[in-house]
Scaffold this active site. Structure first.
Site, PDB file in Angstrom:
ATOM      1  N   PHE A  26       0.828  -1.212   0.000  1.00 51.21           N
ATOM      2  CA  PHE A  26       0.000   0.000   0.000  1.00 51.21           C
ATOM      3  C   PHE A  26       0.859   1.258   0.000  1.00 51.21           C
ATOM      4  O   PHE A  26       0.485   2.294   0.522  1.00 51.21           O
ATOM      5  CB  PHE A  26      -0.984   0.000   1.182  1.00 51.21           C
ATOM      6  N   LYS A  44       9.174   6.823   0.999  1.00 56.66           N
ATOM      7  CA  LYS A  44       8.039   5.906   1.006  1.00 56.66           C
ATOM      8  C   LYS A  44       6.767   6.741   1.112  1.00 56.66           C
ATOM      9  O   LYS A  44       6.557   7.435   2.115  1.00 56.66           O
ATOM     10  CB  LYS A  44       8.166   4.941   2.183  1.00 56.66           C
ATOM     11  N   ASP A 136       9.741 -10.937   9.096  1.00 53.70           N
ATOM     12  CA  ASP A 136       9.608 -11.157   7.652  1.00 53.70           C
ATOM     13  C   ASP A 136      10.977 -11.133   6.982  1.00 53.70           C
ATOM     14  O   ASP A 136      11.153 -10.520   5.926  1.00 53.70           O
ATOM     15  CB  ASP A 136       8.682 -10.107   7.030  1.00 53.70           C
ATOM     16  N   ASN A 141      14.454  -8.770   1.302  1.00 50.55           N
ATOM     17  CA  ASN A 141      14.590  -7.701   2.298  1.00 50.55           C
ATOM     18  C   ASN A 141      16.033  -7.465   2.719  1.00 50.55           C
ATOM     19  O   ASN A 141      16.293  -6.711   3.649  1.00 50.55           O
ATOM     20  CB  ASN A 141      13.747  -8.018   3.540  1.00 50.55           C
TER      21      ASN A 141
END
Length: 333
Positions: A26, A44, A136, A141
């Site tokens: 999102f 971001k 995560d 990442n």
């Protein structure tokens, strides 16, 4: 340093937007230059309209990043808020993703993998010392700070991190393939889930394919729950026994017996001089190409299957008894 949200009517008065770097569940990330200086950031940009119901996720990410200052962790430099958007100015890392860099190398050895894992372990150990569980960790990442050969590796994307207030967490989030058994079982869990994920990453770094994989997600989950993996020939024939011992301690089924980050850092494969110097680039890069080219389009399907598995246990991903749409789904990419 406390980063308060700075109010602005128009972000372009603060930054000159250069180009789009990527997009997440999102948010969009753009390259931005601070006006009046040459300083570049990864900005971001999160539209407030998509934040409805997800405010806690973003506030959590900001709360985590505000507490963090480590050379191997992407830093939050500033937070801005306009009437329509929330903006997180992140430290710009320019070296690209872990797998892409391995593929571009002229040579690659077990010793290189040991050095990479040691850097990530140091960063995650630091997070754990603050009571933060990343939740995560995966190759996507892990980013290189610069394009130069001696660049350090950086841990990014704290979208799912949680500050561990008590002893255990109860929200099942993560990426299938890297999730620990206790997560799939919906048991309370803690820092050990990050160590498991690092075990999966270490395994991949040494052979180019994941320890747990199946086209059928229920079978994938079954493998993870049994901690069922092999050091297959010929791919592991030239890998040291020390490396295999290290991975066994990280991919330990019982989180109580699993290494902590500190124990992993003290293992001879990380702290000693036992990692081998033999070039394994050919085999590893071939397997990375074969096994990870497909993961980008499979990831959304995997997320759905993961949530379906959790709901079969009679709980939502947030540990609530009533099955409802989990808020983690958009975060698995």
């Amino acid at each position: 340093m406390l980063l308060l949200k700075k109010q602005t009517e128009d972000i372009s008065t603060i930054y000159e937007i250069r180009e789009k770097l990527g997009s997440g569940a999102f948010s969009e990330v753009v390259l931005a230059q601070e006006r009046g200086s040459a300083h570049l950031v990864a900005l971001k940009c999160i539209p407030k309209k998509v934040l409805r119901g997800k405010e806690a996720l973003v506030e959590n990410e900001i709360a985590v990043l505000r507490r963090v200052s480590h050379p191997n962790i992407v830093a939050l430099e500033d937070v801005h808020e306009s009437p329509s958007h929330l903006y997180l100015a992140m430290e710009l890392v320019t070296g690209g993703e872990l797998f892409d860099r391995i593929m571009e190398r002229g040579s690659y050895t077990e010793k290189d993998a040991s050095h990479l894992v040691g850097q990530v372990l140091g960063a995650v150990s630091y997070l754990h010392s603050l009571g933060i569980v990343h939740r995560d960790l995966k190759p996507e990442n892990l980013l290189y700070a610069t394009p130069f050969e001696d660049s350090k590796i950086m841990v990014s994307d704290f979208g799912l991190s949680k500050i561990q207030a008590g002893n255990m967490l109860g929200t099942a989030c993560g990426t299938p393939g890297y999730v620990a058994p206790e997560l799939l079982e919906q048991k309370p869990y803690g820092k050990a889930v990050d160590v498991w994920a690092l075990g999966v990453i270490s395994y991949i770094l040494l052979c180019g394919y994941p320890p747990f994989y199946d086209e059928s997600d229920p079978e994938l989950f079954s493998q993870i729950l049994r901690a069922s993996y092999e050091f297959d020939s010929p791919f592991w024939d030239d890998i040291s026994e020390s490396a295999k011992d290290f991975i066994r301690h990280l991919l330990e089924r019982d989180p109580q017996k699993r290494f902590t980050c500190q124990q992993a850092l003290q293992h001879l494969w990380i702290s000693g001089d036992v990692a081998l110097d033999k070039d394994i680039l050919g085999s590893v890069s071939e397997q990375i190409q074969r096994n990870f080219a497909r993961t980008h389009w499979k990831r959304a399907f995997n997320a759905t299957s993961f949530l379906r598995h959790i709901r079969k246990l009679g709980q939502s991903p947030d540990g609530e008894e009533t099955p409802r749409q989990g808020r983690c789904q958009g975060q698995v990419d």
